[in-house]
Design an enzyme around this catalytic site. Sequence first.
Site, PDB file in Angstrom:
ATOM      1  N   GLN A 159       4.028  10.117   3.575  1.00 30.04           N
ATOM      2  CA  GLN A 159       3.337  10.225   2.296  1.00 30.04           C
ATOM      3  C   GLN A 159       2.869  11.644   1.976  1.00 30.04           C
ATOM      4  OE1 GLN A 159       0.906   6.486   3.346  1.00 30.04           O
ATOM      5  NE2 GLN A 159       0.969   6.445   1.123  1.00 30.04           N
ATOM      6  N   ARG A 194      -7.561  10.669  10.464  1.00 27.59           N
ATOM      7  CA  ARG A 194      -6.470   9.781  10.861  1.00 27.59           C
ATOM      8  C   ARG A 194      -5.158  10.288  10.274  1.00 27.59           C
ATOM      9  NH1 ARG A 194      -4.866   3.751   8.856  1.00 27.59           N
ATOM     10  NH2 ARG A 194      -3.129   3.496  10.315  1.00 27.59           N
ATOM     11  N   ASN A 202       0.865   0.475  12.010  1.00 25.74           N
ATOM     12  CA  ASN A 202       0.039   0.286  10.818  1.00 25.74           C
ATOM     13  C   ASN A 202       0.569  -0.872   9.977  1.00 25.74           C
ATOM     14  OD1 ASN A 202      -2.083   1.415   8.851  1.00 25.74           O
ATOM     15  ND2 ASN A 202      -0.255   1.248   7.564  1.00 25.74           N
ATOM     16  N   GLU A 206      -8.717   2.014   6.842  1.00 21.47           N
ATOM     17  CA  GLU A 206      -8.343   2.365   5.462  1.00 21.47           C
ATOM     18  C   GLU A 206      -9.231   1.598   4.496  1.00 21.47           C
ATOM     19  OE1 GLU A 206      -4.252   2.076   4.159  1.00 21.47           O
ATOM     20  OE2 GLU A 206      -3.485   2.798   6.081  1.00 21.47           O
ATOM     21  N   TRP A 212      -9.288   6.072   2.405  1.00 21.25           N
ATOM     22  CA  TRP A 212      -7.894   6.320   2.029  1.00 21.25           C
ATOM     23  C   TRP A 212      -7.918   6.848   0.602  1.00 21.25           C
ATOM     24  CZ3 TRP A 212      -3.534   6.578   4.753  1.00 21.25           C
ATOM     25  CH2 TRP A 212      -2.359   6.778   4.033  1.00 21.25           C
ATOM     26  N   GLU A 244       2.702   7.155  -2.856  1.00 16.51           N
ATOM     27  CA  GLU A 244       2.208   5.804  -2.583  1.00 16.51           C
ATOM     28  C   GLU A 244       3.358   4.790  -2.606  1.00 16.51           C
ATOM     29  OE1 GLU A 244      -0.405   4.277  -1.534  1.00 16.51           O
ATOM     30  OE2 GLU A 244      -1.580   6.095  -1.244  1.00 16.51           O
ATOM     31  N   TRP A 245       4.303   5.011  -1.689  1.00 15.17           N
ATOM     32  CA  TRP A 245       5.404   4.065  -1.455  1.00 15.17           C
ATOM     33  C   TRP A 245       6.123   3.710  -2.759  1.00 15.17           C
ATOM     34  CZ3 TRP A 245       5.966   5.253   3.224  1.00 15.17           C
ATOM     35  CH2 TRP A 245       4.883   5.410   4.086  1.00 15.17           C
TER      36      TRP A 245
END
Length: 474
Positions: free
Chosen positions: A16, A74, A163, A374, A418, A425-426
Site C-alpha cells: 500500500q 506497525r 493480517n 488497526e 490506520w 486502499e486495495w
Amino acid sequence: MFPRDFAWGAGTAAYQIEGGWDADSKGPSIWDTFCHHEKGRVFGEQNGDVACNSYELWEEDLQCIQQLGLTHYRLSLSWARLLPDGTTQHVNQKGVQYYNKVIDDLLACNVSPMVTLYHFDLPQALQDQGGWKSAGIAAAFDSYACFCFQTFGDRVKLWITINEPYVCAKLGHEDGVHAPGLKEPGVAAYLVGHNMLRAHAVAWHSYNSFYRPEQRGAVSLAINSDWVEPLHPGSTEGIAATERYLAFTLGWFAWPVFVTGDYPEVMRSAIDAQSKKLGHSGGSRLPSFSQDEPSVLGTADFFALNYYTSRKVKPGGGCGQVLCVKSDRDAVDVLDPSWPVCGVSWLAVVPHGLRRLLKYIKDTFHSPAVYITENGFSQVGPLQMEDVQRCEFYQDTILEVAKAIGEDGVDVRGYFAWSLLDNFEWADGFSVRFGLFHVDFSEAERTRAIYRSGQEYAKIIMKHRSQTSPGLPS
C-alpha cells in the site's frame, strides 16, 4: 489513564505504501498481477507501482512518525521483495538492507517496530504453485517466517504472522474482489483460511522453539472483526443469527487459536447442514486439523484486533441454491440508520462497538492481552485537511478504549491508528483516504502533509504519555 507502557502506534502495509514494485530485483506479488492484468477490478485502473514511494522516501515517513510522537510503528514486509520467488533459495539483499534500515532508524528514534510478515501480497511465484489453496504453502510460509525471525528478530519484539485471514480467504478466493481474484464460492475460502491457520501455527511453533529463548518477542495473527448485535434483540432467531455471524468472522480464526484448537461447532454444523441441503457430497467443506501437525491452539501471545465498524444482524442473506459462505452463515448484516457513515458505504462510525467487542474478547477468549492493530476513519471525495469528523472519531474511540481498560478490565496493551499515510486502499485504489498524513499522488514528490486529525492524534498521545511516564517503552 492508560498503562504506562501502552503502545501508541500507526500502521501501514508494504504494497500500500512502498512502490518500487520491480525495483532492485523485487519479485512480483499477486497484487502486482491483479492490478496489471485484471482490468476493471481496481478503482480507476490504479495500482501500487509507486504508491507513496516509501521505498525511496522512507526518511519522510520517519519524520511523520516522529511528528506524531508514536511509541510504536506497525509495518509489513514484502515477501517478494525479500524472497523474489517466495523461497530462501534466492535472497534479495537489497530488500534485506531496506528493512534493516527501517527497523534500525525506528529504534534510533525510540520507536518500537511491530512487523507483519504477510499483508495480502503473496509472491506470484507461489501463487503459480497453488497459493494459499496449496497444502504446501504452510511450509513455504514457515521457511519465510524463520528467515525473517533470524534476520530481524534481534530487534523486532512484536510480530504478526498473517493480517486478516478472513479478508484474504473470502475477498480473495470467494468474492474475487481482492488478489488473486478467484471466485470459487463455498469451498476455496474455507481451504485458504485453513491453510493460513496451519501456516500461522507452524511459524509460531518455530519461533517458540528456536527464536523465543534468545529474542524474547511475542507473535500473533491479526484478526478483523466488526461488533455485531441482533437487529431485533428479543428475537431468538436474531440472537442465533448474530452468534453464527460472529462464528463465521471472528470465531473462524480466534476459536481455533484461543479456545479449542478447532473451528466453532456452530460454524461446522451450519456448513455441513447447508451441504446436505444442497446435495453436496465428498465430506465437510470445512477442513479438519491434522493430529500430525503442530497444534493451532495456543499459538498467539496476544490478541491482535483490527476493528472498523459495527453491524446489526438478522437471519438470511443467502446465495439461493449456490454453496457460499453467506448461505452457510445464514445471517445478514445491516447498518443502524442512527450511525453516521464515513467515506465508504460499509464504514459506520461506532466507537462504542469497539469497547463492546473488547469486552466480548475478554469474556470469550480467556482475558488475553490485546493490541488494537488497526482502527481508522476514511475520507472520500474533495480533500479536507481540516477533517473535524475524524478528529472527533479518534477522541471518541480512544475514550472507549480507556473505558474498556478502566471499567471493563480488558488488558489492552496498544492502539494503532490506520493509517500513517493515505495509501493504496486495495480495490478502492487511491479514492479512499485513511491517513493521518495526506499524500499528494498527483505529483512525483509524493508530498506528505499532516491532517488536523494527525495533529489531534499527536496531542492525544502527548497527553497520555505525559500522564503515564516514567516507564515508557523504548
